[in-house]
Scaffold this motif. Structure first.
Motif, PDB file in Angstrom:
ATOM      1  N   LYS A  87       0.839  -1.200   0.000  1.00 37.10           N
ATOM      2  CA  LYS A  87       0.000   0.000   0.000  1.00 37.10           C
ATOM      3  C   LYS A  87       0.877   1.254   0.000  1.00 37.10           C
ATOM      4  O   LYS A  87       0.618   2.207  -0.724  1.00 37.10           O
ATOM      5  CB  LYS A  87      -0.903  -0.011   1.241  1.00 37.10           C
ATOM      6  N   ILE A  88       1.941   1.229   0.803  1.00 37.58           N
ATOM      7  CA  ILE A  88       2.848   2.386   0.914  1.00 37.58           C
ATOM      8  C   ILE A  88       3.546   2.651  -0.423  1.00 37.58           C
ATOM      9  O   ILE A  88       3.522   3.761  -0.930  1.00 37.58           O
ATOM     10  CB  ILE A  88       3.881   2.173   2.049  1.00 37.58           C
ATOM     11  N   VAL A  89       4.175   1.628  -1.018  1.00 42.38           N
ATOM     12  CA  VAL A  89       4.952   1.868  -2.246  1.00 42.38           C
ATOM     13  C   VAL A  89       4.073   2.135  -3.456  1.00 42.38           C
ATOM     14  O   VAL A  89       4.528   2.729  -4.421  1.00 42.38           O
ATOM     15  CB  VAL A  89       5.981   0.742  -2.562  1.00 42.38           C
ATOM     16  N   ASN A  90       2.815   1.722  -3.405  1.00 39.27           N
ATOM     17  CA  ASN A  90       1.915   1.983  -4.536  1.00 39.27           C
ATOM     18  C   ASN A  90       1.137   3.278  -4.376  1.00 39.27           C
ATOM     19  O   ASN A  90       0.331   3.621  -5.227  1.00 39.27           O
ATOM     20  CB  ASN A  90       0.960   0.804  -4.736  1.00 39.27           C
ATOM     21  N   GLY A  91       1.391   4.005  -3.298  1.00 42.13           N
ATOM     22  CA  GLY A  91       0.691   5.263  -3.059  1.00 42.13           C
ATOM     23  C   GLY A  91       1.167   6.354  -4.001  1.00 42.13           C
ATOM     24  O   GLY A  91       2.052   6.148  -4.834  1.00 42.13           O
ATOM     25  N   ASN A  92       0.580   7.536  -3.848  1.00 41.47           N
ATOM     26  CA  ASN A  92       0.940   8.619  -4.771  1.00 41.47           C
ATOM     27  C   ASN A  92       2.097   9.474  -4.254  1.00 41.47           C
ATOM     28  O   ASN A  92       2.490  10.425  -4.896  1.00 41.47           O
ATOM     29  CB  ASN A  92      -0.283   9.487  -5.102  1.00 41.47           C
ATOM     30  N   ILE A  93       2.655   9.104  -3.107  1.00 40.23           N
ATOM     31  CA  ILE A  93       3.852   9.790  -2.592  1.00 40.23           C
ATOM     32  C   ILE A  93       5.057   8.892  -2.883  1.00 40.23           C
ATOM     33  O   ILE A  93       5.011   7.699  -2.581  1.00 40.23           O
ATOM     34  CB  ILE A  93       3.742  10.044  -1.071  1.00 40.23           C
ATOM     35  N   PRO A  94       6.132   9.422  -3.471  1.00 41.40           N
ATOM     36  CA  PRO A  94       7.328   8.601  -3.688  1.00 41.40           C
ATOM     37  C   PRO A  94       7.836   8.028  -2.354  1.00 41.40           C
ATOM     38  O   PRO A  94       7.695   8.664  -1.313  1.00 41.40           O
ATOM     39  CB  PRO A  94       8.349   9.570  -4.277  1.00 41.40           C
ATOM     40  N   VAL A  95       8.410   6.821  -2.417  1.00 39.59           N
ATOM     41  CA  VAL A  95       8.878   6.146  -1.209  1.00 39.59           C
ATOM     42  C   VAL A  95      10.331   5.715  -1.392  1.00 39.59           C
ATOM     43  O   VAL A  95      10.662   5.036  -2.364  1.00 39.59           O
ATOM     44  CB  VAL A  95       8.023   4.889  -0.904  1.00 39.59           C
ATOM     45  N   LEU A  96      11.175   6.136  -0.450  1.00 37.61           N
ATOM     46  CA  LEU A  96      12.551   5.655  -0.419  1.00 37.61           C
ATOM     47  C   LEU A  96      12.620   4.574   0.642  1.00 37.61           C
ATOM     48  O   LEU A  96      12.288   4.820   1.803  1.00 37.61           O
ATOM     49  CB  LEU A  96      13.521   6.794  -0.076  1.00 37.61           C
ATOM     50  N   VAL A  97      13.020   3.370   0.233  1.00 31.19           N
ATOM     51  CA  VAL A  97      13.107   2.247   1.156  1.00 31.19           C
ATOM     52  C   VAL A  97      14.575   1.951   1.431  1.00 31.19           C
ATOM     53  O   VAL A  97      15.368   1.794   0.509  1.00 31.19           O
ATOM     54  CB  VAL A  97      12.422   0.987   0.575  1.00 31.19           C
ATOM     55  N   ASP A  98      14.898   1.890   2.714  1.00 29.93           N
ATOM     56  CA  ASP A  98      16.242   1.524   3.157  1.00 29.93           C
ATOM     57  C   ASP A  98      16.177   0.086   3.662  1.00 29.93           C
ATOM     58  O   ASP A  98      15.669  -0.172   4.743  1.00 29.93           O
ATOM     59  CB  ASP A  98      16.677   2.480   4.282  1.00 29.93           C
TER      60      ASP A  98
END
Length: 103
Positions: free
Chosen positions: A7-18
């Motif tokens: 849900k987080i990565v498919n949202g409309n806000i870019p996501v940086l994952v560490d």
């Protein structure tokens, strides 16, 4: 975590994952940089940390072999990926390059 992650990565806000691990020295060096970056881009880019030992299925799905691995998602798509410690300026320039939120 899995459903939330999608849900987080498919949202409309870019996501940086560490993608990181507790036992990883370079990850410890990356951590304060990620914290600082999150404060700077807060609201425009979501920054999340995924412990590969606690989230093995997610790490496997994205083929994370070494840590830290940083992955930038924009609308569910991987637009950038890099292993190893990244400086804040490198990460900011990647975010500017691959998203429209910082322009």
């Amino acid at each position: 975590m899995k459903g939330d992650f999608n849900k987080i990565v498919n949202g409309n806000i870019p996501v940086l994952v560490d993608f990181h691990a507790e036992w990883c020295g370079p990850c410890k060096a990356q951590s304060p940089i990620i914290k600082e970056l999150a404060q700077e881009v807060g609201g425009k880019v979501r920054v999340i940390k995924i412990d590969i030992d606690k989230n093995q299925a997610i790490a496997q799905r994205y083929n994370v072999r070494g840590v830290p691995t940083l992955v930038l998602f924009n609308e569910g798509q991987i637009v950038w990926r890099q292993s190893g410690v990244q400086s804040k300026s490198q990460l900011l320039s990647v975010i500017k390059q691959y998203t429209t939120v910082m322009s």
